[in-house]
Write an enzyme that holds these catalytic residues in place. Sequence first.
Site, PDB file in Angstrom:
ATOM      1  N   THR A   1     109.808  -1.096  37.272  1.00 51.62           N
ATOM      2  CA  THR A   1     110.501  -0.731  38.515  1.00 51.62           C
ATOM      3  C   THR A   1     109.622  -0.470  39.727  1.00 51.62           C
ATOM      4  O   THR A   1     109.130  -1.414  40.314  1.00 51.62           O
ATOM      5  CB  THR A   1     111.451   0.433  38.251  1.00 51.62           C
TER       6      THR A   1
ATOM      7  N   LYS B   1     101.861  -0.104  34.898  1.00 54.50           N
ATOM      8  CA  LYS B   1     102.207  -1.174  35.841  1.00 54.50           C
ATOM      9  C   LYS B   1     101.199  -1.291  36.973  1.00 54.50           C
ATOM     10  O   LYS B   1     101.342  -2.137  37.839  1.00 54.50           O
ATOM     11  CB  LYS B   1     103.586  -0.917  36.443  1.00 54.50           C
TER      12      LYS B   1
ATOM     13  N   GLY C   1      99.780  -3.596  41.472  1.00 56.18           N
ATOM     14  CA  GLY C   1     100.921  -3.008  40.778  1.00 56.18           C
ATOM     15  C   GLY C   1     102.075  -3.988  40.853  1.00 56.18           C
ATOM     16  O   GLY C   1     102.244  -4.682  41.849  1.00 56.18           O
TER      17      GLY C   1
ATOM     18  N   SER D   1     113.100  -1.344  42.286  1.00 54.21           N
ATOM     19  CA  SER D   1     114.440  -0.779  42.483  1.00 54.21           C
ATOM     20  C   SER D   1     114.423   0.519  43.284  1.00 54.21           C
ATOM     21  O   SER D   1     115.358   0.812  44.021  1.00 54.21           O
ATOM     22  CB  SER D   1     115.103  -0.537  41.125  1.00 54.21           C
TER      23      SER D   1
ATOM     24  N   SER E   1     111.624   8.916  42.126  1.00 52.98           N
ATOM     25  CA  SER E   1     112.049   9.124  40.737  1.00 52.98           C
ATOM     26  C   SER E   1     113.215  10.111  40.629  1.00 52.98           C
ATOM     27  O   SER E   1     113.962  10.094  39.650  1.00 52.98           O
ATOM     28  CB  SER E   1     110.875   9.623  39.890  1.00 52.98           C
TER      29      SER E   1
ATOM     30  N   CYS F   1     116.258   7.419  42.087  1.00 55.42           N
ATOM     31  CA  CYS F   1     116.511   6.139  41.410  1.00 55.42           C
ATOM     32  C   CYS F   1     116.516   6.307  39.893  1.00 55.42           C
ATOM     33  O   CYS F   1     115.554   6.819  39.316  1.00 55.42           O
ATOM     34  CB  CYS F   1     115.440   5.120  41.815  1.00 55.42           C
TER      35      CYS F   1
ATOM     36  N   THR G   1     113.587   4.678  37.793  1.00 53.83           N
ATOM     37  CA  THR G   1     112.228   5.131  38.085  1.00 53.83           C
ATOM     38  C   THR G   1     112.020   6.512  37.477  1.00 53.83           C
ATOM     39  O   THR G   1     112.873   7.382  37.609  1.00 53.83           O
ATOM     40  CB  THR G   1     111.994   5.212  39.610  1.00 53.83           C
TER      41      THR G   1
END
Length: 221
Positions: free
Chosen positions: A7, A40, A52, A131, A163, A166, A169
């Site tokens: 994400t 990531k 990333g 996202s 975070s 969403c 996340t």
Amino acid sequence: MTEFRGTTICAVKRKGVTAIAGDGQVTMGESVIFKNSAVKVRRIYGGKVILGFAGSVTDAFSLSERFEGMLNKFAGNLMRSAVELADLWRSDKIGRKLDAMMITADENTLLIISGTGEVIEPDGGICAIGSGGNYALAAARALYAETDYGAEEIARKALKIASEICVYTNDNIRCETVGREEPSAGTEENAEGKTEEKPGKKCAKSRGKKTADGADEKEGE
């Protein structure tokens, strides 16, 4: 086939340092959290370049591997590597578009690269993808404008805020940085590369006495 998706990624460039932060969540489909500690964000090209990725995990790895190959081919030139990779899609030599996006940076350049052949240099040294990217981008811009935080701290805080909004996340945040912080005003670098305050001139205190009428009288007179 159910896709695995990584994400949110956020990047901030400030005072000679670029930070890229990413969360650790991988989602399977639309409703299942498959992993909470995915990596990531990573360093490539001998640690001189950071990146990333977000999107389909398989496509994201393919995108980053192709980009790393271009870096090796063009001696670490970030912009040329990105443009040459984009040209492969435009000339249809890769064969299909990749459902992924990537942020990459070296000491001088910050870029967004998509799996459809776009290369974008973001305005203001701040960008985010995935996202939760819009939430992270808004938070990072506010922190950049209203605080004196460094690049890494802004990227981490922005991703933490994303975070909390969403569902794709999480707050398992990993961050990599590249570059060296520029000395602020009133400091200079010594021979070892460390910053220290510049010596200032000190004003000597007057040791005179005042006479009865208020005039200064030097000592010894």
